[in-house]
Enzyme design. Structure first.
Site, PDB file in Angstrom:
ATOM      1  N   VAL A  17       0.884  -0.999   0.041  1.00  0.00           N
ATOM      2  CA  VAL A  17       0.091   0.117   0.100  1.00  0.00           C
ATOM      3  C   VAL A  17       0.974   1.617  -0.035  1.00  0.00           C
ATOM      4  CG1 VAL A  17      -1.430   1.268   1.572  1.00  0.00           C
ATOM      5  CG2 VAL A  17      -1.851  -1.231   1.344  1.00  0.00           C
ATOM      6  N   ARG A  49      13.326  -1.850   6.237  1.00  0.00           N
ATOM      7  CA  ARG A  49      14.940  -2.752   5.716  1.00  0.00           C
ATOM      8  C   ARG A  49      15.314  -1.514   4.934  1.00  0.00           C
ATOM      9  NH1 ARG A  49      10.845  -6.843   5.221  1.00  0.00           N
ATOM     10  NH2 ARG A  49      10.587  -6.126   3.185  1.00  0.00           N
ATOM     11  N   GLU A 131     -10.482   6.199   5.977  1.00  0.00           N
ATOM     12  CA  GLU A 131     -11.236   5.358   4.826  1.00  0.00           C
ATOM     13  C   GLU A 131     -10.384   4.383   4.490  1.00  0.00           C
ATOM     14  OE1 GLU A 131     -14.470   4.930   3.333  1.00  0.00           O
ATOM     15  OE2 GLU A 131     -14.453   6.758   3.542  1.00  0.00           O
ATOM     16  N   GLU A 192      -3.455 -14.786   2.157  1.00  0.00           N
ATOM     17  CA  GLU A 192      -1.516 -14.638   3.194  1.00  0.00           C
ATOM     18  C   GLU A 192      -1.911 -16.458   3.946  1.00  0.00           C
ATOM     19  OE1 GLU A 192      -0.037 -12.188   3.003  1.00  0.00           O
ATOM     20  OE2 GLU A 192      -1.487 -10.116   3.489  1.00  0.00           O
ATOM     21  N   LYS A 207     -12.987  -4.319  11.376  1.00  0.00           N
ATOM     22  CA  LYS A 207     -14.003  -3.831  10.499  1.00  0.00           C
ATOM     23  C   LYS A 207     -15.671  -3.496  11.095  1.00  0.00           C
ATOM     24  CE  LYS A 207     -10.892  -5.338   6.812  1.00  0.00           C
ATOM     25  NZ  LYS A 207     -11.218  -6.122   5.652  1.00  0.00           N
TER      26      LYS A 207
END
Length: 430
Positions: A17, A49, A131, A192, A207
């Site tokens: 992101v 990193r 948001e 994942e 959420k």
């Protein structure tokens, strides 16, 4: 007239992101400046990193000292996309103390300790926008905080996790089992390597806490949310759902009690009728259904995760916060004036779909019906199939308190004629 001095932005985190946020800020710099009324300048990027190559980001902007970055004093806005509770909480509150507003995508922190962030923002006269914390690119938080602020919201129900929706959609459309559908989701990058947060409902629960707090103007924490994962959903459950004209979704449901005196928030798999708008949400998409007194029924739909969709939500907040900075104004803060209590799951009124393995002999149905009656639960429909001394009995109930339904199931397990409870699932959306 555009201000020439740029608004300085610090970026905490440069993963999927964060890197997309940085890219858009660079490639769309002129458009962002025109929309805001001043240029925006990426003034620093905090990473873990520093040796990793980050295309398009000058090396001199990279730092491993996030605390020093947010303390600089010349930073106007901090964008936090590192996730987790700490050090994010400390970094955000420090940013407020040093005169920066914050844009965050951190659902876990907001659900667990949003009150601390709101208080720090208000104390220091700064904005907190988030948001991107729920449903990715879908405009949802701002409509709830602003567009529907004059209405009374009674229910928010939605699919807020793309990974689980992809898995359940594949189980529905292809007949695949849970493990097979999860493997496909992993191969495509939807799941994942450790999918626990998604498939066990932790992500959706965070959420749900955020949505309930905004919708009902009351403080709802992650611990207040009932959570049940979807790993036990089987192909047989989907077969039963289809016989009822339903499908199965992992839903986040936030409700105001009928008397208006309390609220509930929960996450669990549920059967919903194919006629419901949420039933047609496919693949990894998200959708949230809002019911309000004046506005009626509204649905928000779109991609709920991924670098570009989430970055879109972050940049939308950045524009809003920067405009507020230029106008020396603030957006909405925490609205928790109602201070409604959060009821337990046992008080929620819902329906059950219960599949029982029973002995195929006379009187079994009567025994089962007696148990339901003793717990004050009314039966809607019953379907029974039997062969060679064994049978399956599928019972769908009318609406009743969840505690009564749970008690019914426990009593059924104790019957000699009940070999086992094959599945239990709530029925929603009617």
């Amino acid at each position: 007239m555009m201000r020439t001095r740029p608004l300085k932005v610090a970026l905490l985190g440069c993963g999927v992101v964060g890197s997309e946020v940085a890219r858009i800020m660079t490639t769309h710099a002129d458009d962002l400046a025109a929309r805001i009324g001043a240029p925006v300048e990426l003034a620093g990027v905090a990473v873990r990193r520093p040796d990793k190559v980050r295309e398009g980001i000058p090396a001199e902007l990279i730092t491993t000292d996030a605390t020093a970055l947010v303390k600089r004093g010349d930073i106007d806005v901090v964008i936090e996309v590192i996730g987790g509770v700490e050090p994010a909480r400390t970094l955000i509150t420090t940013a407020f103390e040093h005169g920066a507003s914050v844009v965050s995508a951190n659902k876990a922190l907001l659900a667990q300790d949003g009150a601390t962030l709101y208080a720090a923002a208000e104390k220091n006269g700064q904005d907190l926008y988030y948001e991107a914390a729920v449903a990715g690119a879908i405009p949802l938080i701002r409509p709830l905080r602003e567009s529907l602020a004059g209405d009374k919201i009674n229910r928010v129900m939605g699919i807020v996790n793309g990974t689980t929706n992809f898995i359940l959609d594949k189980m529905d459309t292809s007949g695949a089992g849970y493990s097979e559908a999860l493997d496909e989701a992993t191969a495509l990058g939807y799941a994942e390597a450790d999918p626990t947060a998604d498939v066990e409902g932790f992500d959706a629960a965070a959420k749900a806490a955020i949505l309930a707090g905004i919708a009902f103007h009351t403080r709802v924490r992650l611990d207040d949310v009932y959570r049940e994962g979807m790993t036990e959903v089987t192909a047989a459950d989907f077969a039963s759902a289809k016989q009822m004209g339903c499908t199965i979704k992992l839903l986040a449901i936030c409700e105001r009690a009928a008397d208006g005196g309390s609220v509930t928030a929960r996450v669990h798999p549920a059967m919903i009728p194919l006629s419901h708008p949420l039933a047609s949400v496919r693949e990894a998409y998200n959708a949230v259904f809002v019911e309000a007194d004046a506005a009626g029924r509204l649905m928000f739909y779109g991609p709920g995760a991924g670098g570009s969709p989430t970055a879109s939500a972050v940049l939308g907040d950045l524009v809003a916060v920067c405009r507020n900075k230029l106008n020396e104004a603030n957006g909405p803060g925490e609205s928790a004036y109602t201070q409604l209590p959060v009821s337990s799951m046992g008080e929620v009124v819902t329906r059950y779909h219960i599949s029982l393995d029973v002995a195929d002999k006379p009187g079994v149905l009567a025994q089962v019906a007696t148990v339901f009656a003793e717990h004050g639960v009314s039966i809607d429909t019953v379907r029974q199939q039997g062969k060679d001394g064994e049978a399956s009995l599928v019972v769908v109930t009318h609406r009743a308190p969840d505690a009564a339904l749970s008690g019914t199931v426990e009593a059924l397990r104790k019957l000699d004629t009940v070999r086992g409870v094959a599945s239990i699932m709530r029925v929603e959306g009617e």
